[in-house]
Design a protein around this motif. Structure first.
Motif, PDB file in Angstrom:
ATOM      1  N   SER A 133       0.860  -1.188   0.000  1.00 17.41           N
ATOM      2  CA  SER A 133       0.000   0.000   0.000  1.00 17.41           C
ATOM      3  C   SER A 133       0.890   1.229   0.000  1.00 17.41           C
ATOM      4  O   SER A 133       2.125   1.109  -0.003  1.00 17.41           O
ATOM      5  CB  SER A 133      -0.935  -0.011   1.218  1.00 17.41           C
ATOM      6  OG  SER A 133      -0.193   0.011   2.420  1.00 17.41           O
ATOM      7  N   SER A 191      -4.707   8.834 -10.479  1.00 14.73           N
ATOM      8  CA  SER A 191      -5.918   8.453  -9.748  1.00 14.73           C
ATOM      9  C   SER A 191      -5.635   7.280  -8.822  1.00 14.73           C
ATOM     10  O   SER A 191      -4.830   6.395  -9.129  1.00 14.73           O
ATOM     11  CB  SER A 191      -7.066   8.090 -10.705  1.00 14.73           C
ATOM     12  OG  SER A 191      -6.907   6.785 -11.227  1.00 14.73           O
ATOM     13  N   GLU A 192      -6.296   7.276  -7.683  1.00 10.40           N
ATOM     14  CA  GLU A 192      -6.149   6.178  -6.722  1.00 10.40           C
ATOM     15  C   GLU A 192      -6.674   4.873  -7.308  1.00 10.40           C
ATOM     16  O   GLU A 192      -6.110   3.799  -7.054  1.00 10.40           O
ATOM     17  CB  GLU A 192      -6.906   6.530  -5.441  1.00 10.40           C
ATOM     18  CG  GLU A 192      -6.320   7.722  -4.698  1.00 10.40           C
ATOM     19  CD  GLU A 192      -7.171   8.215  -3.555  1.00 10.40           C
ATOM     20  OE1 GLU A 192      -6.694   9.076  -2.796  1.00 10.40           O
ATOM     21  OE2 GLU A 192      -8.336   7.746  -3.431  1.00 10.40           O
ATOM     22  N   GLY A 237     -10.143  11.597  -5.359  1.00 12.27           N
ATOM     23  CA  GLY A 237      -9.085  10.599  -5.512  1.00 12.27           C
ATOM     24  C   GLY A 237      -8.287  10.718  -6.790  1.00 12.27           C
ATOM     25  O   GLY A 237      -7.621   9.752  -7.194  1.00 12.27           O
ATOM     26  N   GLU A 287      -3.130  -1.524  -1.920  1.00 13.12           N
ATOM     27  CA  GLU A 287      -4.424  -1.415  -1.258  1.00 13.12           C
ATOM     28  C   GLU A 287      -4.238  -1.360   0.250  1.00 13.12           C
ATOM     29  O   GLU A 287      -3.760  -2.332   0.845  1.00 13.12           O
ATOM     30  CB  GLU A 287      -5.307  -2.603  -1.645  1.00 13.12           C
ATOM     31  CG  GLU A 287      -6.701  -2.562  -1.057  1.00 13.12           C
ATOM     32  CD  GLU A 287      -7.494  -1.345  -1.493  1.00 13.12           C
ATOM     33  OE1 GLU A 287      -8.155  -0.766  -0.617  1.00 13.12           O
ATOM     34  OE2 GLU A 287      -7.426  -0.975  -2.677  1.00 13.12           O
ATOM     35  N   PRO A 288      -4.569  -0.219   0.869  1.00 17.59           N
ATOM     36  CA  PRO A 288      -5.092   0.993   0.239  1.00 17.59           C
ATOM     37  C   PRO A 288      -3.977   1.838  -0.360  1.00 17.59           C
ATOM     38  O   PRO A 288      -2.799   1.666  -0.034  1.00 17.59           O
ATOM     39  CB  PRO A 288      -5.743   1.723   1.413  1.00 17.59           C
ATOM     40  CG  PRO A 288      -4.901   1.343   2.582  1.00 17.59           C
ATOM     41  CD  PRO A 288      -4.488  -0.079   2.333  1.00 17.59           C
ATOM     42  N   VAL A 297       1.178   5.958  -0.034  1.00 15.01           N
ATOM     43  CA  VAL A 297       0.659   7.322  -0.149  1.00 15.01           C
ATOM     44  C   VAL A 297       1.590   8.097  -1.073  1.00 15.01           C
ATOM     45  O   VAL A 297       2.814   8.038  -0.924  1.00 15.01           O
ATOM     46  CB  VAL A 297       0.583   8.018   1.228  1.00 15.01           C
ATOM     47  CG1 VAL A 297       0.304   9.512   1.058  1.00 15.01           C
ATOM     48  CG2 VAL A 297      -0.502   7.376   2.089  1.00 15.01           C
ATOM     49  N   GLU A 350      -2.610   4.956   7.546  1.00 17.25           N
ATOM     50  CA  GLU A 350      -3.650   4.383   6.679  1.00 17.25           C
ATOM     51  C   GLU A 350      -3.589   2.868   6.660  1.00 17.25           C
ATOM     52  O   GLU A 350      -4.604   2.200   6.416  1.00 17.25           O
ATOM     53  CB  GLU A 350      -3.480   4.915   5.257  1.00 17.25           C
ATOM     54  CG  GLU A 350      -3.700   6.406   5.105  1.00 17.25           C
ATOM     55  CD  GLU A 350      -5.158   6.779   5.072  1.00 17.25           C
ATOM     56  OE1 GLU A 350      -5.950   5.988   4.565  1.00 17.25           O
ATOM     57  OE2 GLU A 350      -5.488   7.860   5.563  1.00 17.25           O
ATOM     58  N   ILE A 382      -2.349  12.596  -1.755  1.00 19.39           N
ATOM     59  CA  ILE A 382      -2.517  13.779  -0.926  1.00 19.39           C
ATOM     60  C   ILE A 382      -1.751  14.941  -1.555  1.00 19.39           C
ATOM     61  O   ILE A 382      -0.838  14.739  -2.364  1.00 19.39           O
ATOM     62  CB  ILE A 382      -2.043  13.560   0.529  1.00 19.39           C
ATOM     63  CG1 ILE A 382      -0.534  13.274   0.587  1.00 19.39           C
ATOM     64  CG2 ILE A 382      -2.834  12.446   1.186  1.00 19.39           C
ATOM     65  CD1 ILE A 382       0.013  13.185   2.007  1.00 19.39           C
ATOM     66  N   ARG A 404      -3.370   6.121  -1.436  1.00 20.91           N
ATOM     67  CA  ARG A 404      -3.998   7.434  -1.271  1.00 20.91           C
ATOM     68  C   ARG A 404      -3.131   8.518  -1.899  1.00 20.91           C
ATOM     69  O   ARG A 404      -1.895   8.452  -1.835  1.00 20.91           O
ATOM     70  CB  ARG A 404      -4.197   7.719   0.213  1.00 20.91           C
ATOM     71  CG  ARG A 404      -4.978   8.985   0.503  1.00 20.91           C
ATOM     72  CD  ARG A 404      -5.223   9.162   1.980  1.00 20.91           C
ATOM     73  NE  ARG A 404      -5.633  10.518   2.277  1.00 20.91           N
ATOM     74  CZ  ARG A 404      -5.549  11.082   3.478  1.00 20.91           C
ATOM     75  NH1 ARG A 404      -5.065  10.390   4.485  1.00 20.91           N
ATOM     76  NH2 ARG A 404      -5.938  12.329   3.668  1.00 20.91           N
TER      77      ARG A 404
END
Length: 325
Positions: free
Chosen positions: A64, A88-89, A76, A98-99, A66, A323, A103, A101
C-alpha cells in the motif's frame, strides 16, 4: 495518529516535472526511507507506468502507499499542472496497492516537517523551538507557492490542513510594493502571492522593479536573477532577490497569524535552500515580525528552512503507516 509497524509501503512525491519514490519503514517511531528513485515525468508516458517501473525494481513489493502530488486532489484524482500525467487512486489500485492514497504535496510536508532531523533545518530567526502544542505552518516558493498547516489540539492529536493559500491576494508592505502591485495589475486582473513569490514570480518582480527604476532589463530566466544576485548582492538582481525575501517574510508572517502557527513556520520548496545565506541576511525576519500590535507574538515563533530533500516523502510515510492500520 495510530501507526502500523510491520509494513513495507510505497511513498511518492510527484510534481509537474519530477517524481520521487521510496520504500518506507517505521523504526523506533520514525519513518525511514530506502530504495530512493527519482525520474522526470518525460521518462514515462503515463504516471501508472512510472509507478510500475519503480515497484518492479523493488526486491520486496509494497502493499500500500501514499503519494504526494502538486495540486488539489479531487475525488481521488488529480491532473498535474505542467505535466501530461493524470493520477488516480483507482488506477494505482491495479498495481496491487491497497489501500493507496493521493494527498497534496504541502499536506505531506506538514506531516513531514516535525520529523525532519534538526541538522536538516536552517534557522531564519526566532527561538529554536516553538510551542509544541500549537499549530505549525509550512509554505514555500518553487514552481508555484505552496501553503499548509499542521493543527494540534493539545491532546496529542494532529491534522494536516492542505490549502491553496498561494493564490490569496498579495498585500503590499510599502510604497515600492504598492507600485509593484500596480504594474502587475496591468497584466493580471488579480495579483496573488504566487504571481511574485515563486520562480516565475521572481521574474515578474524583477521586471516591475526595473520599470520603477526607469531602466531596461533583458533577463528572461529567474535562475539568472538568482545567480547574479548571489554573485553581487548590490546589483539590480540583488535588489530583486532582497525584495523577494522581504515579501516572503511578510507572507510567512501573515500565514503564521492566520493559522496560529506558534509551533513554528517552515519554509519548503526548491528556492530557499539555494539562496540560504542570502535569505538569512535578508529582511525576511524583520518583515515576518513586523505585524504591528502582534510584534511580540511573532517574535516568539521560530522560522526554519527545510533542507531535507525528501521531507514530503517523510510526511507521506507518516500518513501511509496510519492508513495501513
Amino acid at each position: 495518529m495510530t501507526i502500523a509497524w510491520d509494513k513495507t509501503l510505497l511513498v511518492g512525491d510527484v510534481g509537474g516535472t519530477n517524481a520521487r519514490f521510496a520504500i518506507a519503514h517505521m523504526i523506533n517511531g520514525r519513518p525511514v526511507l530506502e530504495h530512493h528513485q527519482s525520474f522526470k515525468g518525460a521518462d514515462h508516458p503515463t504516471f501508472l507506468g512510472g509507478v510500475k517501473a519503480f515497484i518492479d525494481g523493488c526486491d520486496v513489493k509494497p502493499t500500500s502507499g501514499v503519494i504526494a502530488v502538486a495540486g488539489p486532489v479531487t475525488d481521488g484524482a488529480i491532473d498535474l499542472t505542467n505535466s501530461p500525467w493524470r493520477v488516480s487512486e483507482q488506477e494505482l489500485g491495479t498495481l496491487g496497492l491497497e489501500p493507496v492514497r493521493l494527498i497534496n504535496d504541502f499536506e505531506a510536508l506538514a506531516w513531514g516537517a516535525p520529523v525532519v532531523p534538526q541538522d536538516e533545518l536552517a534557522s531564519l530567526g526566532g527561538p529554536e523551538e516553538g510551542d509544541p502544542q500549537s499549530a505549525i505552518a509550512v509554505l514555500g516558493p518553487g514552481t508555484g507557492f505552496g501553503v499548509s498547516a499542521l493543527v494540534r489540539d493539545g491532546r496529542g492529536n494532529e491534522l494536516a490542513m492542505p490549502s491553496e493559500g498561494g493564490h490569496a491576494c498579495f498585500a503590499p508592505g510599502d510604497a515600492i510594493e504598492d507600485e509593484i502591485l500596480r504594474i502587475l495589475r496591468r497584466r493580471y486582473d488579480r495579483v496573488s502571492i504566487e504571481r511574485l513569490i515563486c520562480g516565475p514570480g521572481l521574474l515578474n518582480m524583477h521586471r516591475a522593479l526595473a520599470e520603477i527604476d526607469g531602466r531596461e532589463t533583458h533577463i528572461d530566466d529567474p535562475a539568472q536573477i538568482t545567480d547574479e544576485a548571489l554573485a553581487d548582492p548590490r546589483s539590480a538582481c540583488g535588489a530583486t532577490l532582497a525584495r523577494f525575501c522581504a515579501i516572503l517574510g511578510a507572507v510567512a508572517g501573515d500565514i503564521a497569524l492566520t493559522t496560529g502557527a506558534r509551533g513554528g513556520v517552515y519554509i519548503a520548496g526548491g528556492i530557499a535552500p539555494r539562496i540560504l545565506p542570502f535569505l538569512q541576511s535578508s529582511p525576511f525576519r524583520e518583515r515576518f515580525e513586523r505585524k504591528g500590535r502582534f510584534t511580540d507574538y511573532m517574535a516568539a515563533i521560530p522560522t526554519h528552512v527545510i533542507l531535507h530533500k525528501h521531507a514530503a516523502l517523510l510526511g507521506a510515510a507518516r500518513v501511509a503507516f496510519a492508513e495501513a492500520v
